[in-house]
Design a protein around this motif. Structure first.
Motif, PDB file in Angstrom:
ATOM      1  N   GLU A 198       6.096  -0.460 -10.592  1.00  0.00           N
ATOM      2  CA  GLU A 198       6.673   0.769 -10.028  1.00  0.00           C
ATOM      3  C   GLU A 198       6.218   2.043 -10.736  1.00  0.00           C
ATOM      4  N   PRO A 199       6.145   2.070 -12.068  1.00  0.00           N
ATOM      5  CA  PRO A 199       5.652   3.296 -12.716  1.00  0.00           C
ATOM      6  C   PRO A 199       4.232   3.658 -12.283  1.00  0.00           C
ATOM      7  N   MET A 200       3.382   2.643 -12.080  1.00  0.00           N
ATOM      8  CA  MET A 200       2.019   2.925 -11.637  1.00  0.00           C
ATOM      9  C   MET A 200       2.010   3.513 -10.229  1.00  0.00           C
ATOM     10  N   LEU A 201       2.794   2.903  -9.336  1.00  0.00           N
ATOM     11  CA  LEU A 201       2.850   3.435  -7.974  1.00  0.00           C
ATOM     12  C   LEU A 201       3.357   4.865  -7.963  1.00  0.00           C
ATOM     13  N   GLU A 202       4.376   5.131  -8.779  1.00  0.00           N
ATOM     14  CA  GLU A 202       4.929   6.484  -8.841  1.00  0.00           C
ATOM     15  C   GLU A 202       3.881   7.460  -9.362  1.00  0.00           C
ATOM     16  N   ARG A 203       3.145   7.033 -10.382  1.00  0.00           N
ATOM     17  CA  ARG A 203       2.117   7.897 -10.952  1.00  0.00           C
ATOM     18  C   ARG A 203       0.997   8.168  -9.950  1.00  0.00           C
ATOM     19  N   LEU A 204       0.697   7.157  -9.131  1.00  0.00           N
ATOM     20  CA  LEU A 204      -0.356   7.302  -8.125  1.00  0.00           C
ATOM     21  C   LEU A 204       0.141   7.959  -6.843  1.00  0.00           C
ATOM     22  N   GLY A 205       1.437   8.147  -6.747  1.00  0.00           N
ATOM     23  CA  GLY A 205       2.009   8.764  -5.556  1.00  0.00           C
ATOM     24  C   GLY A 205       1.966   7.858  -4.336  1.00  0.00           C
ATOM     25  N   LEU A 206       2.114   6.539  -4.568  1.00  0.00           N
ATOM     26  CA  LEU A 206       2.017   5.576  -3.470  1.00  0.00           C
ATOM     27  C   LEU A 206       3.382   4.983  -3.143  1.00  0.00           C
ATOM     28  N   PRO A 207       3.629   4.684  -1.874  1.00  0.00           N
ATOM     29  CA  PRO A 207       4.903   4.064  -1.483  1.00  0.00           C
ATOM     30  C   PRO A 207       4.926   2.584  -1.877  1.00  0.00           C
ATOM     31  N   THR A 208       6.111   2.016  -1.995  1.00  0.00           N
ATOM     32  CA  THR A 208       6.250   0.591  -2.299  1.00  0.00           C
ATOM     33  C   THR A 208       6.016  -0.212  -1.027  1.00  0.00           C
ATOM     34  N   SER A 254       5.398  -5.347   3.094  1.00  0.00           N
ATOM     35  CA  SER A 254       4.836  -6.429   3.901  1.00  0.00           C
ATOM     36  C   SER A 254       3.344  -6.565   3.633  1.00  0.00           C
ATOM     37  N   TRP A 255       2.771  -7.651   4.154  1.00  0.00           N
ATOM     38  CA  TRP A 255       1.324  -7.832   4.072  1.00  0.00           C
ATOM     39  C   TRP A 255       0.609  -6.742   4.879  1.00  0.00           C
ATOM     40  N   GLU A 256       1.184  -6.393   5.997  1.00  0.00           N
ATOM     41  CA  GLU A 256       0.550  -5.350   6.816  1.00  0.00           C
ATOM     42  C   GLU A 256       0.482  -4.021   6.059  1.00  0.00           C
ATOM     43  N   ASP A 257       1.484  -3.742   5.236  1.00  0.00           N
ATOM     44  CA  ASP A 257       1.445  -2.525   4.436  1.00  0.00           C
ATOM     45  C   ASP A 257       0.237  -2.513   3.504  1.00  0.00           C
ATOM     46  N   LEU A 258      -0.142  -3.694   2.989  1.00  0.00           N
ATOM     47  CA  LEU A 258      -1.239  -3.763   2.025  1.00  0.00           C
ATOM     48  C   LEU A 258      -2.597  -3.484   2.660  1.00  0.00           C
ATOM     49  N   ALA A 259      -2.647  -3.420   3.981  1.00  0.00           N
ATOM     50  CA  ALA A 259      -3.897  -3.063   4.665  1.00  0.00           C
ATOM     51  C   ALA A 259      -4.144  -1.564   4.663  1.00  0.00           C
ATOM     52  N   ASP A 260      -3.150  -0.796   4.244  1.00  0.00           N
ATOM     53  CA  ASP A 260      -3.291   0.664   4.207  1.00  0.00           C
ATOM     54  C   ASP A 260      -4.326   1.044   3.139  1.00  0.00           C
ATOM     55  N   PRO A 261      -5.325   1.824   3.485  1.00  0.00           N
ATOM     56  CA  PRO A 261      -6.369   2.208   2.529  1.00  0.00           C
ATOM     57  C   PRO A 261      -5.867   2.934   1.281  1.00  0.00           C
ATOM     58  N   VAL A 262      -4.631   3.425   1.293  1.00  0.00           N
ATOM     59  CA  VAL A 262      -4.128   4.128   0.109  1.00  0.00           C
ATOM     60  C   VAL A 262      -4.037   3.192  -1.098  1.00  0.00           C
ATOM     61  N   TYR A 263      -4.019   1.854  -0.840  1.00  0.00           N
ATOM     62  CA  TYR A 263      -3.900   0.893  -1.935  1.00  0.00           C
ATOM     63  C   TYR A 263      -5.260   0.377  -2.417  1.00  0.00           C
ATOM     64  N   LYS A 264      -6.324   0.959  -1.931  1.00  0.00           N
ATOM     65  CA  LYS A 264      -7.660   0.485  -2.275  1.00  0.00           C
ATOM     66  C   LYS A 264      -7.866   0.478  -3.797  1.00  0.00           C
ATOM     67  N   GLY A 265      -8.294  -0.684  -4.302  1.00  0.00           N
ATOM     68  CA  GLY A 265      -8.563  -0.844  -5.728  1.00  0.00           C
ATOM     69  C   GLY A 265      -7.349  -1.081  -6.583  1.00  0.00           C
ATOM     70  N   GLU A 266      -6.172  -1.173  -5.997  1.00  0.00           N
ATOM     71  CA  GLU A 266      -4.944  -1.352  -6.765  1.00  0.00           C
ATOM     72  C   GLU A 266      -4.277  -2.703  -6.518  1.00  0.00           C
ATOM     73  N   ILE A 311      -6.331 -10.087   7.204  1.00  0.00           N
ATOM     74  CA  ILE A 311      -6.878 -10.558   5.932  1.00  0.00           C
ATOM     75  C   ILE A 311      -8.079  -9.714   5.519  1.00  0.00           C
ATOM     76  N   GLU A 312      -8.944  -9.400   6.471  1.00  0.00           N
ATOM     77  CA  GLU A 312     -10.119  -8.587   6.159  1.00  0.00           C
ATOM     78  C   GLU A 312      -9.740  -7.160   5.784  1.00  0.00           C
ATOM     79  N   GLN A 313      -8.728  -6.629   6.442  1.00  0.00           N
ATOM     80  CA  GLN A 313      -8.274  -5.277   6.110  1.00  0.00           C
ATOM     81  C   GLN A 313      -7.709  -5.229   4.689  1.00  0.00           C
ATOM     82  N   ASN A 325      -9.014  -3.605   0.256  1.00  0.00           N
ATOM     83  CA  ASN A 325      -8.256  -2.928  -0.796  1.00  0.00           C
ATOM     84  C   ASN A 325      -8.149  -3.739  -2.086  1.00  0.00           C
ATOM     85  N   VAL A 326      -8.608  -4.998  -2.051  1.00  0.00           N
ATOM     86  CA  VAL A 326      -8.460  -5.885  -3.206  1.00  0.00           C
ATOM     87  C   VAL A 326      -9.546  -5.612  -4.244  1.00  0.00           C
TER      88      VAL A 326
END
Length: 333
Positions: A132-142, A145-157, A187-189, A193-194
């Motif tokens: 959570e501290p990392m997400l807050e520092r990066l300004g990213l939402p928690t 779901s798996w579908e949320d992880l397809a959002d490009p904002v999480y790229k590299g995290e 899965i590809e999306q 971000n992985v």
């Protein structure tokens, strides 16, 4: 890898007694985590001091591959805690001997084979470890779901276990593939971000809790333990596809010591070891088992069964070769 054994040396303590004769000795292959194996074996040495159990611990993928490779020249008596989707692979299932251990009658039907070839006392549930501290520092939402992880904002995290080597990784990806008409698209999306895939199901959570990555796809128990140990982790069970896996045990039909193998399998359902399962597992199929420490703090539901995605384990087993081939073609990591 050197096997772990319950055999202890008592010659110094007993003085005149030069050695201990073990009436029973078996070889066990296990995909359980090493720390839990050590804890269980300590209890076994108390409950059955005359039973010598030599355990070789391997990852789920490596253990399944070894069993298949050794089919013509088996070197093991018992399989202990292998992912059910691996256990029911025809190449492994055909090696198993029917046996109904003491206590198996209390397990619900989904947790034991109709023909008595395997049973599952424990299992694990997919979960996200969120720093959570990392997400807050990066300004990213928690993510929820798996579908949320397809959002490009999480790229590299994001760090995840590789389904080719990790039972947890395979369970996570198969839940998505089984749960959507075109699961591979998601899965590809997510793959985009992985940052890294690991060979261990627990490693992603360990990396997230240390701040190497903001999100580690792992399993619920390691998330709960991390929270209990004070790491800044939030456990999120994906609301769309909460995949899970059962850890099955069985005796090989070629066991060189079937009586000792049966004694060991009986013990895995006994009260003394069942009381320990809650120290390591979020899913315990034995009725009345202790709830894992830290479950409430981490937000694990009282009735875990209510949130489980309806995994088709037979399909998971039959589709594994084609799934992993497609994984290499599409993902190649």
């Amino acid at each position: 890898m050197r096997p772990v054994s319950t055999k202890l040396t008592f010659s110094v303590l007993l003085g005149a007694v030069s050695s201990i004769v073990y009436a029973d000795s078996i070889t066990v292959y296990s995909a359980l985590e090493q720390d839990e194996i050590n804890s269980y074996l300590q209890q076994l040495s108390v409950d059955h001091p005359d039973l010598e159990v030599n355990v070789l611990r391997l990852s789920t993928g490596d253990l399944a591959a070894r069993l298949i490779a050794e089919a013509g020249r088996p070197q093991v008596d018992v399989i202990w805690g292998l992912a059910l989707s691996n256990m029911i692979d025809p190449q492994i299932l055909s090696q198993l001997a029917p046996y109904s251990p003491e206590g198996v009658d209390v397990l619900a039907a989904p947790y034991k084979d109709e023909e008595g070839r395997w049973f599952a006392a424990t299992g694990y549930l997919g979960a996200l470890c969120i720093n959570e501290p990392m997400l807050e520092r990066l300004g990213l939402p928690t993510p929820a779901s798996w579908e949320d992880l397809a959002d490009p904002v999480y790229k590299g995290e994001i760090v995840m276990p590789n389904p080719a080597s990790s039972g947890t990784g395979y369970m996570q990806m198969v839940a998505i593939e089984q749960g959507m008409p075109d699961g591979w698209a998601l899965i590809e999306q997510i793959n985009g971000n992985v940052a890294q895939y690991t060979s261990s199901g627990s490693r992603p959570c360990q990396m997230a809790r240390m701040g190497e990555y903001a999100i580690g796809a792992s399993f619920a128990f390691v998330a709960m333990r991390s929270i209990a140990e004070g790491y800044p982790i939030k456990m999120v069970i994906p609301e769309d596809f909460a995949g899970y896996e059962l850890e099955a045990s069985a005796m090989l039909s070629t066991s060189s010591n079937p009586e000792a193998a049966q004694k060991f399998l009986d013990w895995t359902l006994s009260d003394s070891v069942a009381d320990l399962y809650g120290d390591y597992k979020e899913i315990v199929t034995i009725p009345g088992a202790t709830r894992p420490e830290g479950a409430d703090e981490a937000g694990l539901p009282e009735n875990v069964e209510d949130i489980l995605f309806p995994m088709d384990f037979a399909q998971s087993a039959s589709d594994r070769p084609s799934f992993l081939t497609e994984w290499q073609q599409r993902i190649g990591r």
